[in-house]
Design a protein around this motif. Structure first.
Motif, PDB file in Angstrom:
ATOM      1  N   SER A  28      50.017  37.128  22.327  1.00 15.78           N
ATOM      2  CA  SER A  28      50.980  37.821  23.179  1.00 15.78           C
ATOM      3  C   SER A  28      50.404  39.085  23.803  1.00 15.78           C
ATOM      4  N   GLU A  29      49.230  39.539  23.323  1.00 12.81           N
ATOM      5  CA  GLU A  29      48.588  40.718  23.890  1.00 12.81           C
ATOM      6  C   GLU A  29      47.909  40.439  25.224  1.00 12.81           C
ATOM      7  N   LEU A  30      47.625  39.162  25.524  1.00  7.50           N
ATOM      8  CA  LEU A  30      46.894  38.826  26.738  1.00  7.50           C
ATOM      9  C   LEU A  30      47.746  39.099  27.966  1.00  7.50           C
ATOM     10  N   LEU A  31      47.180  39.838  28.886  1.00  2.00           N
ATOM     11  CA  LEU A  31      47.859  40.179  30.121  1.00  2.00           C
ATOM     12  C   LEU A  31      47.171  39.486  31.288  1.00  2.00           C
ATOM     13  N   THR A  32      47.807  39.527  32.448  1.00  2.83           N
ATOM     14  CA  THR A  32      47.154  39.034  33.643  1.00  2.83           C
ATOM     15  C   THR A  32      45.840  39.792  33.796  1.00  2.83           C
ATOM     16  N   SER A  33      44.749  39.060  33.953  1.00  3.87           N
ATOM     17  CA  SER A  33      43.416  39.671  33.948  1.00  3.87           C
ATOM     18  C   SER A  33      42.670  39.342  35.229  1.00  3.87           C
ATOM     19  N   PRO A  34      41.861  40.293  35.716  1.00  2.00           N
ATOM     20  CA  PRO A  34      41.131  40.066  36.964  1.00  2.00           C
ATOM     21  C   PRO A  34      40.010  39.042  36.791  1.00  2.00           C
ATOM     22  N   LEU A  35      39.732  38.306  37.862  1.00  2.00           N
ATOM     23  CA  LEU A  35      38.609  37.372  37.866  1.00  2.00           C
ATOM     24  C   LEU A  35      37.816  37.551  39.146  1.00  2.00           C
ATOM     25  N   GLU A  36      36.533  37.215  39.076  1.00  2.00           N
ATOM     26  CA  GLU A  36      35.648  37.226  40.237  1.00  2.00           C
ATOM     27  C   GLU A  36      34.696  36.065  40.104  1.00  2.00           C
ATOM     28  N   GLY A  37      34.382  35.419  41.248  1.00  2.00           N
ATOM     29  CA  GLY A  37      33.487  34.282  41.180  1.00  2.00           C
ATOM     30  C   GLY A  37      32.930  33.875  42.525  1.00  2.00           C
ATOM     31  N   SER A  38      32.293  32.716  42.512  1.00  2.00           N
ATOM     32  CA  SER A  38      31.732  32.157  43.741  1.00  2.00           C
ATOM     33  C   SER A  38      31.784  30.637  43.676  1.00  2.00           C
ATOM     34  N   GLY A  62      30.548  23.214  53.259  1.00  2.00           N
ATOM     35  CA  GLY A  62      29.848  22.615  54.394  1.00  2.00           C
ATOM     36  C   GLY A  62      28.581  21.895  53.961  1.00  2.00           C
ATOM     37  N   LEU A  63      28.065  22.258  52.790  1.00  4.17           N
ATOM     38  CA  LEU A  63      26.844  21.644  52.276  1.00  4.17           C
ATOM     39  C   LEU A  63      27.132  20.509  51.303  1.00  4.17           C
ATOM     40  N   VAL A  64      28.178  20.670  50.503  1.00  3.88           N
ATOM     41  CA  VAL A  64      28.542  19.653  49.510  1.00  3.88           C
ATOM     42  C   VAL A  64      30.054  19.463  49.524  1.00  3.88           C
ATOM     43  N   PRO A  65      30.535  18.228  49.524  1.00  2.00           N
ATOM     44  CA  PRO A  65      31.979  17.998  49.598  1.00  2.00           C
ATOM     45  C   PRO A  65      32.728  18.296  48.298  1.00  2.00           C
ATOM     46  N   GLN A  66      32.053  18.236  47.163  1.00  2.00           N
ATOM     47  CA  GLN A  66      32.673  18.498  45.858  1.00  2.00           C
ATOM     48  C   GLN A  66      31.864  19.596  45.172  1.00  2.00           C
ATOM     49  N   PRO A  67      32.135  20.853  45.544  1.00  2.00           N
ATOM     50  CA  PRO A  67      31.273  21.969  45.156  1.00  2.00           C
ATOM     51  C   PRO A  67      31.420  22.403  43.699  1.00  2.00           C
ATOM     52  N   THR A  68      30.365  23.028  43.202  1.00  3.70           N
ATOM     53  CA  THR A  68      30.422  23.689  41.904  1.00  3.70           C
ATOM     54  C   THR A  68      30.932  25.111  42.117  1.00  3.70           C
ATOM     55  N   PHE A  69      31.384  25.730  41.032  1.00  3.64           N
ATOM     56  CA  PHE A  69      31.907  27.089  41.097  1.00  3.64           C
ATOM     57  C   PHE A  69      31.686  27.771  39.763  1.00  3.64           C
ATOM     58  N   SER A  70      31.799  29.085  39.777  1.00  4.52           N
ATOM     59  CA  SER A  70      31.767  29.866  38.540  1.00  4.52           C
ATOM     60  C   SER A  70      32.618  31.107  38.745  1.00  4.52           C
ATOM     61  N   PHE A  71      33.207  31.592  37.646  1.00  5.80           N
ATOM     62  CA  PHE A  71      33.918  32.854  37.715  1.00  5.80           C
ATOM     63  C   PHE A  71      33.976  33.497  36.339  1.00  5.80           C
ATOM     64  N   THR A  72      34.183  34.795  36.356  1.00  4.56           N
ATOM     65  CA  THR A  72      34.252  35.606  35.148  1.00  4.56           C
ATOM     66  C   THR A  72      35.634  36.237  35.052  1.00  4.56           C
ATOM     67  N   VAL A  73      36.200  36.217  33.861  1.00  4.94           N
ATOM     68  CA  VAL A  73      37.475  36.885  33.600  1.00  4.94           C
ATOM     69  C   VAL A  73      37.202  37.993  32.592  1.00  4.94           C
ATOM     70  N   ASN A  74      37.533  39.223  32.965  1.00  6.44           N
ATOM     71  CA  ASN A  74      37.461  40.358  32.039  1.00  6.44           C
ATOM     72  C   ASN A  74      38.872  40.577  31.508  1.00  6.44           C
ATOM     73  N   TRP A  75      39.095  40.125  30.268  1.00 10.11           N
ATOM     74  CA  TRP A  75      40.434  40.129  29.689  1.00 10.11           C
ATOM     75  C   TRP A  75      40.952  41.542  29.511  1.00 10.11           C
ATOM     76  N   ARG A  76      42.190  41.728  29.859  1.00  7.52           N
ATOM     77  CA  ARG A  76      42.864  43.012  29.675  1.00  7.52           C
ATOM     78  C   ARG A  76      43.589  42.971  28.337  1.00  7.52           C
TER      79      ARG A  76
END
Length: 114
Positions: free
Chosen positions: A40-50, A55-69
């Motif tokens: 219950s301590e977990l709050l909405t937390s920011p994420l950033e990724g890429s 345009g190069l691949v139709p089913q792209p890979t991705f990554s992102f980081t969440v810094n938990w608040r």
């Protein structure tokens, strides 16, 4: 087309909201754990990724980081996955993740990553 922008919900009711990708295919947003997280301590937390350029691949890979608040401890998660489009045009994300908690010493490092 597999653009990550928008709102996504996992099988465990976690929710991720992603901003529009910028010209370098980077994005930001927030992550909100579902009831399965059990903390219950977990709050909405920011994420950033890429994401790969669709345009190069139709089913792209991705990554992102969440810094938990959290109030009591420092935790970060990284997600790495791929967006798939089925024959009906439905987009699905498949991802693996790691959770890292801050360790108090190098001797405790072994138990800090799940």
């Amino acid at each position: 087309q597999c653009l990550l922008s928008g709102s996504w919900r996992s099988d465990t009711s976690c929710r991720m909201v992603v901003s529009t990708l910028d010209k370098d295919n980077r994005f930001s947003g927030f992550y909100l754990p579902g009831p399965a997280a059990g903390d219950s301590e977990l709050l909405t937390s920011p994420l950033e990724g890429s994401q790969q350029d669709t345009g190069l691949v139709p089913q792209p890979t991705f990554s992102f980081t969440v810094n938990w608040r959290l109030q009591a401890t420092a935790q970060t998660s990284v997600f790495l996955g791929q967006c798939y489009v089925d024959t009906k045009g439905e987009e699905t994300l498949h991802a693996l993740w790691l959770l890292r908690e801050a360790a108090n010493s190098p001797a405790e490092d072994w138990k800090a990553t799940r």
